[in-house]
Design a protein around this motif. Structure first.
Motif, PDB file in Angstrom:
ATOM      1  N   ILE A  46       0.852  -1.177   0.000  1.00 39.57           N
ATOM      2  CA  ILE A  46       0.000   0.000   0.000  1.00 39.57           C
ATOM      3  C   ILE A  46       0.891   1.230   0.000  1.00 39.57           C
ATOM      4  N   ARG A  47       0.542   2.224  -0.819  1.00 34.64           N
ATOM      5  CA  ARG A  47       1.280   3.491  -0.812  1.00 34.64           C
ATOM      6  C   ARG A  47       0.492   4.479   0.045  1.00 34.64           C
ATOM      7  N   ILE A  48       1.177   5.075   1.022  1.00 39.58           N
ATOM      8  CA  ILE A  48       0.538   6.033   1.927  1.00 39.58           C
ATOM      9  C   ILE A  48       1.386   7.299   1.994  1.00 39.58           C
ATOM     10  N   THR A  49       0.793   8.352   2.495  1.00 36.42           N
ATOM     11  CA  THR A  49       1.556   9.581   2.709  1.00 36.42           C
ATOM     12  C   THR A  49       2.257   9.500   4.063  1.00 36.42           C
ATOM     13  N   ARG A  50       3.330  10.213   4.189  1.00 36.09           N
ATOM     14  CA  ARG A  50       4.140  10.181   5.412  1.00 36.09           C
ATOM     15  C   ARG A  50       3.363  10.688   6.632  1.00 36.09           C
ATOM     16  N   TRP A  51       2.495  11.691   6.441  1.00 39.93           N
ATOM     17  CA  TRP A  51       1.765  12.256   7.574  1.00 39.93           C
ATOM     18  C   TRP A  51       0.743  11.282   8.146  1.00 39.93           C
TER      19      TRP A  51
END
Length: 108
Positions: A87-92
């Motif tokens: 899964i690709r997620i944002t760092r925040w």
């Protein structure tokens, strides 16, 4: 014509000063009990997110548990589950880093 509002009433001036002091005190208390701890918590979360590394086990804000596989500037790719879904997620979106970190060895 009445100019009663122009005359200075010492009792009214004292009451107004008390009101101003109360208002300033409320703002100071609000800052130290609400705003300052929130700023400290935000600073710690940003520090944790900037120190993430490939291989760290993380938990996202949404409760997804995974291991970081690759990193870019603002996004992370995490691997979840035994079927190795990515899964690709944002760092925040990272809430917690659950990888135990080694502490610095104590000097004797």
């Amino acid at each position: 014509m009445s100019f009663a509002f122009l005359t200075a009433d010492p009792a009214a001036a004292g009451g107004m000063m008390t009101s101003m002091i109360s208002l300033v005190l409320i703002v100071v208390v609000f800052y130290f009990f609400i705003m300052r701890p929130q700023q400290k918590q935000t600073k710690e979360a940003n520090k944790m997110r900037s120190s993430l590394e490939v291989g760290d086990d993380i938990i996202t804000i949404g409760g997804i548990v995974g291991t970081i596989v690759s990193m870019k500037e603002d996004t992370l790719v995490i691997e979840t589950g035994s079927d190795r879904s990515k899964i690709r997620i944002t760092r925040w979106a990272v809430q917690q880093n659950t990888t135990p970190k080694e502490s610095a060895p104590a000097k004797k």
